[in-house]
Design a protein around this motif. Sequence first.
Motif, PDB file in Angstrom:
ATOM      1  N   MET A  71     -30.776  20.722 106.206  1.00 41.63           N
ATOM      2  CA  MET A  71     -29.783  19.966 105.449  1.00 41.63           C
ATOM      3  C   MET A  71     -28.578  20.840 105.137  1.00 41.63           C
ATOM      4  O   MET A  71     -28.623  22.070 105.282  1.00 41.63           O
ATOM      5  N   VAL A  72     -27.497  20.199 104.729  1.00 39.37           N
ATOM      6  CA  VAL A  72     -26.285  20.895 104.301  1.00 39.37           C
ATOM      7  C   VAL A  72     -25.923  20.375 102.924  1.00 39.37           C
ATOM      8  O   VAL A  72     -26.091  19.184 102.622  1.00 39.37           O
ATOM      9  N   ALA A  73     -25.464  21.262 102.056  1.00 37.71           N
ATOM     10  CA  ALA A  73     -25.122  20.886 100.684  1.00 37.71           C
ATOM     11  C   ALA A  73     -24.115  21.887 100.132  1.00 37.71           C
ATOM     12  O   ALA A  73     -23.903  22.964 100.712  1.00 37.71           O
ATOM     13  N   PRO A  74     -23.489  21.575  98.998  1.00 33.75           N
ATOM     14  CA  PRO A  74     -22.555  22.527  98.405  1.00 33.75           C
ATOM     15  C   PRO A  74     -23.240  23.847  98.065  1.00 33.75           C
ATOM     16  O   PRO A  74     -24.373  23.861  97.566  1.00 33.75           O
ATOM     17  N   TYR A  75     -22.543  24.940  98.316  1.00 32.92           N
ATOM     18  CA  TYR A  75     -23.080  26.266  97.998  1.00 32.92           C
ATOM     19  C   TYR A  75     -23.448  26.368  96.517  1.00 32.92           C
ATOM     20  O   TYR A  75     -24.450  27.002  96.157  1.00 32.92           O
ATOM     21  N   ALA A  76     -22.661  25.711  95.670  1.00 32.57           N
ATOM     22  CA  ALA A  76     -22.912  25.766  94.222  1.00 32.57           C
ATOM     23  C   ALA A  76     -24.265  25.170  93.850  1.00 32.57           C
ATOM     24  O   ALA A  76     -24.797  25.462  92.776  1.00 32.57           O
ATOM     25  N   GLU A  77     -24.838  24.343  94.711  1.00 36.15           N
ATOM     26  CA  GLU A  77     -26.125  23.711  94.454  1.00 36.15           C
ATOM     27  C   GLU A  77     -27.293  24.469  95.085  1.00 36.15           C
ATOM     28  O   GLU A  77     -28.441  24.015  95.003  1.00 36.15           O
ATOM     29  N   GLU A  78     -27.027  25.607  95.721  1.00 39.75           N
ATOM     30  CA  GLU A  78     -28.054  26.289  96.505  1.00 39.75           C
ATOM     31  C   GLU A  78     -29.303  26.632  95.696  1.00 39.75           C
ATOM     32  O   GLU A  78     -30.427  26.303  96.101  1.00 39.75           O
ATOM     33  N   ASP A  79     -29.141  27.281  94.561  1.00 42.02           N
ATOM     34  CA  ASP A  79     -30.310  27.677  93.767  1.00 42.02           C
ATOM     35  C   ASP A  79     -31.100  26.458  93.296  1.00 42.02           C
ATOM     36  O   ASP A  79     -32.341  26.448  93.332  1.00 42.02           O
ATOM     37  N   LYS A  80     -30.383  25.432  92.863  1.00 41.67           N
ATOM     38  CA  LYS A  80     -31.037  24.198  92.404  1.00 41.67           C
ATOM     39  C   LYS A  80     -31.861  23.574  93.526  1.00 41.67           C
ATOM     40  O   LYS A  80     -33.008  23.148  93.324  1.00 41.67           O
ATOM     41  N   ILE A  81     -31.293  23.522  94.720  1.00 36.99           N
ATOM     42  CA  ILE A  81     -31.970  22.894  95.852  1.00 36.99           C
ATOM     43  C   ILE A  81     -33.213  23.692  96.243  1.00 36.99           C
ATOM     44  O   ILE A  81     -34.269  23.116  96.529  1.00 36.99           O
ATOM     45  N   ILE A  82     -33.116  24.999  96.235  1.00 40.17           N
ATOM     46  CA  ILE A  82     -34.278  25.831  96.579  1.00 40.17           C
ATOM     47  C   ILE A  82     -35.404  25.615  95.568  1.00 40.17           C
ATOM     48  O   ILE A  82     -36.586  25.523  95.942  1.00 40.17           O
ATOM     49  N   LYS A  83     -35.071  25.498  94.288  1.00 35.58           N
ATOM     50  CA  LYS A  83     -36.088  25.248  93.265  1.00 35.58           C
ATOM     51  C   LYS A  83     -36.718  23.874  93.423  1.00 35.58           C
ATOM     52  O   LYS A  83     -37.939  23.716  93.307  1.00 35.58           O
TER      53      LYS A  83
END
Length: 238
Positions: free
Chosen positions: A160-172
């Motif tokens: 998937m692709v998403a905003p870099y600012a959401e990276e930590d949230k998405i990994i969690k």
Amino acid sequence: MSATPFRFKQFDIHQDRCAMKVGTDGVLLGAWVSLEHRPHAILDIGAGTGLIALMLAQRSDAMLIDALEVDDDAFEQCVQNFEASDWNDRLFCYHAGWDEFVDEMDDTYDLIVSNPPFYTADYRAEEDNRAMARSNFSLPFEELLSGVPKFLNPGGVLAMVAPYAEEDKIIKLAAQAGLYPKRLTRVKGHAEAPFKRTLFEFSSEESAPETGELVIEKERHVYTEDYITLTKDFYLKM
């Protein structure tokens, strides 16, 4: 609005009925995702015009490439783009939302891809129809990630692709669903710019992810060698 399609080297994308047009995010994901595990069945969640599914049909030998699109006009245009392609016998689009698909379907896949219609503060300054499309049809990351494991075959991958600012949230959120980063590439427009996007690959195996960076341009409309190498099989002028 012009009905002229966006032309790629091996297929065309008609998009006059889609609020979400062909964009860098989708092209990046379709070109970047690894096919080393030779997926037999692929699912594209939130297909829009069908761009990513078509890119994966061009790149892979997958016999089944399903897509999922909830918006009426985008669904019809996705089907049109599939039917006009050289791979129409391998491509199928469901007209449904992700929640319906999770509740009703039991098919499984080796690769699931998504350029989800996220809606964040970054997008509130965009033209109205694009912002409205993201607002109305946005797919919360938590909803996307929690539903994926049901459909992944053993050894399967979510990309998937998403905003870099959401990276930590998405990994969690992914970890809560039993998915762990396998590969991460952070994307910026030019060398001095902040990171704008993250490209993710997740699997059910927990390990240290492969990480990298991608810079798109050296200067305005002058692309880096890395970006050209990644996208040259698709863009006409690469």
